[in-house]
Design a protein around this motif. Structure first.
Motif, PDB file in Angstrom:
ATOM      1  N   CYS A 157      -6.640   5.838   5.183  1.00 48.56           N
ATOM      2  CA  CYS A 157      -5.712   4.810   4.697  1.00 48.56           C
ATOM      3  C   CYS A 157      -5.939   3.498   5.434  1.00 48.56           C
ATOM      4  O   CYS A 157      -5.927   2.427   4.834  1.00 48.56           O
ATOM      5  CB  CYS A 157      -4.273   5.288   4.843  1.00 48.56           C
ATOM      6  SG  CYS A 157      -3.875   6.583   3.646  1.00 48.56           S
ATOM      7  N   CYS A 181       0.758   5.464   0.129  1.00 44.63           N
ATOM      8  CA  CYS A 181      -0.080   6.652   0.304  1.00 44.63           C
ATOM      9  C   CYS A 181      -0.033   7.435  -1.000  1.00 44.63           C
ATOM     10  O   CYS A 181       1.036   7.799  -1.485  1.00 44.63           O
ATOM     11  CB  CYS A 181       0.429   7.528   1.447  1.00 44.63           C
ATOM     12  SG  CYS A 181       0.048   6.829   3.056  1.00 44.63           S
ATOM     13  N   GLU A 203      -2.091   5.768  11.629  1.00 47.61           N
ATOM     14  CA  GLU A 203      -2.647   4.606  10.917  1.00 47.61           C
ATOM     15  C   GLU A 203      -2.419   3.335  11.746  1.00 47.61           C
ATOM     16  O   GLU A 203      -3.316   2.505  11.893  1.00 47.61           O
ATOM     17  CB  GLU A 203      -1.954   4.423   9.554  1.00 47.61           C
ATOM     18  CG  GLU A 203      -2.482   5.319   8.442  1.00 47.61           C
ATOM     19  CD  GLU A 203      -1.848   4.957   7.104  1.00 47.61           C
ATOM     20  OE1 GLU A 203      -1.630   3.765   6.831  1.00 47.61           O
ATOM     21  OE2 GLU A 203      -1.534   5.877   6.323  1.00 47.61           O
ATOM     22  N   TYR A 233       0.860  -1.189   0.000  1.00 49.34           N
ATOM     23  CA  TYR A 233       0.000   0.000   0.000  1.00 49.34           C
ATOM     24  C   TYR A 233       0.892   1.234   0.000  1.00 49.34           C
ATOM     25  O   TYR A 233       1.821   1.350   0.797  1.00 49.34           O
ATOM     26  CB  TYR A 233      -0.894   0.025   1.241  1.00 49.34           C
ATOM     27  CG  TYR A 233      -1.849   1.196   1.275  1.00 49.34           C
ATOM     28  CD1 TYR A 233      -3.090   1.127   0.658  1.00 49.34           C
ATOM     29  CD2 TYR A 233      -1.502   2.380   1.920  1.00 49.34           C
ATOM     30  CE1 TYR A 233      -3.975   2.198   0.681  1.00 49.34           C
ATOM     31  CE2 TYR A 233      -2.376   3.460   1.951  1.00 49.34           C
ATOM     32  CZ  TYR A 233      -3.609   3.359   1.338  1.00 49.34           C
ATOM     33  OH  TYR A 233      -4.481   4.427   1.363  1.00 49.34           O
TER      34      TYR A 233
HETATM   35 ZN   LIG Z   1      -1.908   7.432   3.888  1.00 48.29          ZN
END
Ligand SMILES: [Zn+2]
Length: 474
Positions: free
Chosen positions: A218, A37, A247, A35
């Motif tokens: 996120c 951002c 996160e 993943y």
């Molecule tokens: Zn992010």
């Protein structure tokens, strides 16, 4: 040989093992879940943003080159403080505003030959997952409501600060922060869900009307796509705190399992030695640089030249150097394409194997692409020498081109397409003739000027026994 990558969480170089268990053969690993951002679509992305996006591209390309399978997501942040403020300023809906800049972002990625990833989730399409996480955090007693906003109680999450290595003394429980972005000396409870201000977009939830804080977005998109612990999370170093720290807190509080195995952070890009800022006149979007006549290939090359954990000093002079580096590769390809027949070089297979092995050895060491480029340019030099010595046959040449195509799966700047240069053949031929006459008159400065002028227009010259040939740069 094994790929090792630096992990910000453990502050050490670790063998990359999708799924968390080291295997003998790369093909036995499950797909690597990644993943990154993505952009906040409130304006044109600048060249500093693109350093991180080109790095993400290098990472996925190299993993594939090494035989891993990738399952990669990059989000679009289409609701946060910045996008909301900008859309209100311009008097258009948030959706209309962010869609425009989302399209522009994808075009820019295409220009830089950044591969499309498997998933491009949008924050506004993941609201249900955010509510899900909020409910789970609520059950753990780690959130509280104040003035209709929801905050994460960082004092209840004992490992808060583990990624950015916060000193416990810095944490001030009970103090709150509303803004999406804040500094390390403002370590406080952060907003998970914000009460809407007058005129702001909002959603109905069991917690009341509101809109997401940036960080929860996120966490939600990762859960929605991957369901469980992911292998790699990337972003710029400026995201370590508070974004990535928050996160981790949300996701691990909600799901009681590790959020991410491997955190990778890309260093800043400087322009002319200092931080990019509009007031200093060193702020460039990709489009600014293209309008100045710079080639996307050279920009991609330059963004890749420095190791991702080192600052990259971006200069216009640097783009010119990248032009020259690419011209060397283009010239070699041009020479190779013209070789016909001849005796095969018995050493060639060994040379190609060695180049490949040295390339992997370099890049396996924390994605050291600068080392990989060094290996490749040594190879370019060697092949040029062998061609001059007439030790390369037509069949050899075809093999070498194949090897270059193979390496370019990682670089992505050799065979990348560029917008056509609209070349005027008549003009090129007359310049070639002028250059020839200049050489005859021993005016080498003028001859060089003409060559460079054509090169800047994307035309490459090669002098041969039978005269001067030209070709468009790839
Ligand atoms: Zn992010």
């Amino acid at each position: 040989m094994a790929l090792k990558i630096y992990n910000t969480l453990t502050r050490s170089l670790e063998e990359f093992a999708p799924g968390g268990v080291i295997k003998e053969n790369i093909k036995d690993y499950p797909p690597a879940t990644i993943y990154s951002c993505g952009p906040t679509v409130y304006g044109f992305a600048h060249i500093g943003n693109f350093r991180a996006f080109v790095f993400n591209d290098l990472l996925r390309r190299y993993l594939k080159f090494r035989g891993f399978t990738v399952n990669h997501a990059m989000n679009i942040t289409d609701v946060d403080d910045k996008t909301i403020n900008k859309s209100i300023e311009e008097g258009v809906s948030l959706k209309e505003y962010t869609e425009k800049y989302t399209d522009i972002f994808y075009q820019d990625c295409k220009t830089l030959n950044i591969e499309t990833v498997e998933h491009n989730p949008k924050a506004t399409e993941s609201i249900d997952e955010m509510i899900n996480i909020l409910e789970k955090i609520d059950k753990k007693g780690m959130l509280y409501k104040r003035d209709d906003s929801l905050y994460f109680d960082i004092s209840k999450f004992s490992s808060y600060g583990k990624l950015s290595r916060l000193d416990k003394r810095e944490i001030r429980p009970g103090a709150r922060y509303d803004a999406d972005e804040y500094e390390k000396n403002d370590v406080r409870d952060f907003a998970l869900w914000k009460a809407p201000k007058e005129g702001e977009p909002h959603w109905d939830t069991p917690f009341g009307k509101g809109r997401p804080g940036w960080h929860i977005e996120c966490s939600a998109m990762i859960r929605k796509i991957f369901g469980s612990t992911i292998d790699i999370h990337t972003g710029g170093v400026d995201l370590i705190f508070p974004h990535h720290e928050n996160e981790i807190a949300q996701s691990e509080a909600a799901y009681d399992e590790p959020f991410v195995r491997h955190w990778i952070h890309v260093e800043h890009l400087l322009v002319n030695g200092s931080k990019m800022s509009k007031s200093q006149g060193n702020f460039y979007t990709l489009r600014d640089l293209l309008e100045m006549g710079n080639s996307p290939r050279s920009i991609r090359h330059l963004l890749l030249t420095a190791h991702y954990r080192k600052q990259l000093n971006f200069t216009l002079e640097g783009i010119k150097q990248s032009d020259q580096a690419l011209a060397r590769i283009d010239n070699l390809l041009l020479r190779l394409e013209h070789i016909k027949g001849g005796k095969d070089n018995p050493e060639l297979d060994t040379i190609l194997e060695k180049m490949n092995r040295n390339f992997i050895e370099s890049v396996d060491n924390d994605l050291n692409i600068s080392g990989g480029l060094g290996v490749f340019f040594e190879f370019v030099h060697l092949i040029n020498t062998l061609i001059s010595e007439e030790k390369i046959s037509g069949e050899d040449a075809a093999k070498i081109i194949k090897a270059i195509e193979n390496i370019d799966q990682v670089f992505g700047f050799i065979f990348m397409e560029e917008p056509s240069s609209n070349v005027d053949e008549e003009r090129i031929n007359s310049l070639i003739e002028e250059r020839l006459n200049a050489k005859k008159e021993k005016n080498f400065q003028r001859a060089d000027e003409i060559r460079l002028m054509l090169e800047n227009k994307g035309i490459i010259l090669e002098d041969t026994k039978d005269g001067t040939r030209w070709k468009e740069k790839r």
